[in-house]
Design an enzyme around this catalytic site. Structure first.
Site, PDB file in Angstrom:
ATOM      1  N   GLU A 155      20.960  -9.037   6.779  1.00  0.00           N
ATOM      2  CA  GLU A 155      19.584  -9.168   6.338  1.00  0.00           C
ATOM      3  C   GLU A 155      18.791  -9.302   7.617  1.00  0.00           C
ATOM      4  O   GLU A 155      18.996 -10.238   8.389  1.00  0.00           O
ATOM      5  CB  GLU A 155      19.476 -10.400   5.441  1.00  0.00           C
ATOM      6  CG  GLU A 155      18.181 -10.484   4.674  1.00  0.00           C
ATOM      7  CD  GLU A 155      17.366 -11.652   5.128  1.00  0.00           C
ATOM      8  OE1 GLU A 155      16.499 -11.433   6.006  1.00  0.00           O
ATOM      9  OE2 GLU A 155      17.590 -12.764   4.639  1.00  0.00           O
ATOM     10  N   CYS A 163      12.236 -15.347   6.282  1.00  0.00           N
ATOM     11  CA  CYS A 163      12.377 -13.893   6.198  1.00  0.00           C
ATOM     12  C   CYS A 163      11.426 -13.312   5.167  1.00  0.00           C
ATOM     13  O   CYS A 163      11.195 -12.103   5.156  1.00  0.00           O
ATOM     14  CB  CYS A 163      13.820 -13.500   5.898  1.00  0.00           C
ATOM     15  SG  CYS A 163      14.611 -14.579   4.712  1.00  0.00           S
TER      16      CYS A 163
END
Lengths: 485, 485
Positions: free
Chosen positions: A222, A259
């Protein structure tokens, strides 16, 4: 050293393969218990290592133990195994064989601790919980910024291993001394998958190295997301004050070190826009700079912020800059749609409390931006009910480029549940089919396998006629918990 | 040219996105109907292009239309969407948002026709059926060896498109004129996934090119498998005659041009072994060489066969060699476990009617071979009930390296059903989670997406409260067909 790590892991894997799902579950519950046992020490150390507040770290620890228990329960529930059974038909010409499909663990998994989640995405974090729940064994590379925290958490895991008298190689703590050792690990033939949460450059380098192996292995990284928020005119008109406040807070939450931090706000020119800009700017300018996770991250934030701000037609709207080396600089800037569409550097993720407002002249520009958007973890739509029916193509286009689409909420805050998808098209992640949050994260660490014509006693429990695990299975195309006669 | 192909495809995709699952199903059924309409012409042409028999091609056509209908029905059934819903909890602090997860199609998919299945893995084959069922649009690169067949099948598809008045870009036929055009296609930003069945070198080259894009895309390549058969001593003793016959027939079936052709037979030294070897050898030596698919494949077979036969300690046991350029050479050879373990060239796939017998001195060598085995589509176990309980570690090890494990049957023959897994660890395929046969193949061509806090009218049908598609959904961790109040 690496050889020993890997051999121990592989030996443990061969034993772990024989353990039942409920035994796996008990093990993960024990890890959670042991971590809670050491809560105070872990929180204290994590605070020193990461500059995160006690409240935040307590929440993160809660999330960590919740994940361990939640994924363990999901593993036992068995839906993720996607079991299907097609029974034999000997009357058919040619005879149809008995086929039974399930998933089996990949083997040794390497997990990289994440800088911004010293607990929930690190030593006993989501990747570890899902790999162990899948039946894999794990080597965790401690993140260099919080090795002491990682050591404390690893002690809790070791106690759980001991308690269950599991092989010690089932979970191992690896602290990098030389980069080449980590490269050796990634290249080792016994390694079968990698979990990573971090920067685009880090993730991509690991992915490339894993792909260059004689036997490439999956890397679930990710990496990079700027989480656009699309604000529609009527909504802005009706609700600019609240929108401004909630978006400004989402930008600066935790120094922007999430994120899912919204790095892009896309709006259409309108009269009310100035009011919105003023309100966001005022909130940002009043947000106190705080310590970022570490010096490296603060420096990287500032470099990327400067890079974006130095582009043509980018105007700084507000900032709170106190010249403290470790602090963030809450910042808000604007540019035009044309500029954004033509300058790839404006698509850079600035990891921290920075957001860029993109002002479109018309709907066509908004659609064009949606089309040019790189893969994202999230995209948000701020719109009235009226508007929600007016933009079907735009909404469809936005949904193609993200893993989670959000209606009238900010993207920060990632719920841990099965319906969460924390993933998205490249560069958000390396694999848009899978999620790294929620129990479906388990599926990253298995392969599919069919058993053909197998005798009952040799089948894994989930495939046996009597359905001893009482799980959902698709039998001859119909889903049920039935046993087979 | 490429630009036009891709733009048409993308436009069609944006329209196809709006179509219901049942409309997709009708479309796939129409393709199947139209292909059946032209059965005689297609079979005739495919025979000319591939040298395959009429019986085989009729079976393959049956399989092709079955796949189209079967995947379409599975798409409508909706289990593959893996829908999960976690409802909101406003009482919680912080409030829990409503989250609903499903899958959405990736976009434009490029499918490479396969040389050995001019119908079932080509123009309207399994990859096409699963991509269309997933909601993707498709460009098929015709395999150069059977362009005329591909043209006939494409006419059937065009008729189905016309009948439904679908956008023509939904399925397009691409015939390569220059290699660089295909490379341009693979590198085009609008391309989102690739399906491939063929050689290791071809698959790997495509995979590498797709990975070198600024936005890498998934390549689902089925590449290379030698499908080991492990024969255990007691079984060999009890049943050597039948085993020899069924294995020899599996090796030579269709000139060995199946991805599940057994290229390795692993046995332990024993008295009965000579009898088995004699029987297999006699059958192989009596098997009439037949035309292979084309000159290139016949030549490649012979080169690889020679390569393996020229290795030290490899002995040819039987062959039927008639010096016909297009014919195969049914062949059986042997070597020792030590040799196999130490010579990587002996792990080469010889695509055709060739198999290598590996003679082990003991169980330890058999286990070592299982450990060193590259990823396979299938592995077969020939054992008595008694033996099935004696080798748990060996069976576990074998299952780690394959996508389908078979008990007392030969690997050739791939049933199309949901419980089939036609996949496996590298180099068998590029992704061991997925299958390319059976309706789960649809899952290769979607990404996951969560809808957060969405109003009912904006949700895809499968996520709406009332469950209008009547599909299985996991609601707050419980699977059911319930609606949400």
């Amino acid at each position: 050293m690496i050889e020993q790590l890997m051999n121990q892991a592989q030996q443990a894997f061969e034993q772990y393969l024989q353990f039942s799902y409920s035994k796996r579950k008990e093990f993960l519950f024990s890890i959670a218990d042991e971590i809670e046992q050491d809560r105070n020490a872990i929180i204290h150390q994590a605070g020193l290592d990461s500059n995160l507040t006690e409240i935040r770290l307590n929440n993160e620890l809660n999330r960590t133990v919740f994940q361990l228990r939640n994924y363990a329960e999901a593993a036992e529930r068995g839906d993720w195994l996607n079991v299907s059974i097609d029974t034999a038909d000997n009357q058919r010409n040619p005879p149809k064989p008995d086929l039974r499909k399930t998933c089996s663990p990949l083997g040794v998994v390497l997990v990289f601790g994440a800088s911004n989640f010293p607990l929930a995405f690190s030593t006993a974090g989501g990747d570890v919980a899902s790999a162990l729940a899948a039946g894999c064994v794990v080597i965790v590379k401690a993140h260099p910024a919080h090795i002491n925290t990682s050591n404390l958490v690893s002690k809790a895991i070791y106690r759980a291993i001991e308690k269950h008298q599991f092989p010690s190689g089932i979970w191992q703590h690896y602290i990098e001394e030389q980069r080449t050792e980590t490269q050796q690990l990634i290249s080792h033939p016994l390694l079968k998958a990698i979990g990573f949460t971090g920067s685009y450059y880090g993730g991509k380098a690991i992915w490339e190295l894993a792909n260059s192996r004689p036997e490439p292995i999956p890397v679930f990284a990710e990496m990079s997301s700027i989480n656009p928020i699309f604000i529609f005119p009527e909504k802005l008109h009706q609700d600019s004050e609240n929108l401004a406040l909630s978006i400004a807070n989402s930008i600066t939450l935790g120094a922007g070190q999430f994120c899912t931090n919204p790095g892009l706000i896309i709006v259409k020119k309108s009269e009310i826009l100035n009011h919105f800009i003023e309100k966001v700017s005022a909130t940002i300018a009043q947000t106190k700079p705080i310590n970022m996770l570490n010096k490296g991250i603060a420096q990287f934030f500032k470099e990327n912020r400067t890079l974006v701000l130095s582009q043509p037609n980018v105007t700084l709207l507000a900032e709170n800059h106190d010249n403290h080396e470790l602090h963030d600089i809450p910042s808000f800037a604007k540019t035009t749609a044309t500029e954004f569409l033509n300058n790839p550097l404006l698509h850079t993720e600035v990891f921290g409390s920075f957001s860029l407002l993109i002002i479109c002249d018309n709907d066509a520009e908004m659609l064009e931006i949606a089309k040019k958007m790189k893969g994202q973890l999230t995209s948000s739509l701020m719109m009235t009910e009226n508007e929600s029916s007016q933009y079907p193509h735009l909404i469809a286009e936005i949904s193609l480029h993200c893993g989670r689409i959000i209606y009238n909420q900010v993207p920060t805050g990632v719920e841990v549940c099965q319906a969460m998808n924390h993933g998205g098209p490249w560069p958000a992640t390396t694999n848009s089919f899978h999620t790294s949050v929620g129990s479906d994260a388990i599926k990253r660490f298995v392969k599919s396998i069919s058993y053909q014509n197998f005798p009952q006693h040799l089948l894994p429990l989930e495939l046996k006629n009597e359905n001893p695990l009482n799980i959902n299975r698709t039998i001859n195309n119909v889903l049920s918990k039935a046993s087979i006669q």
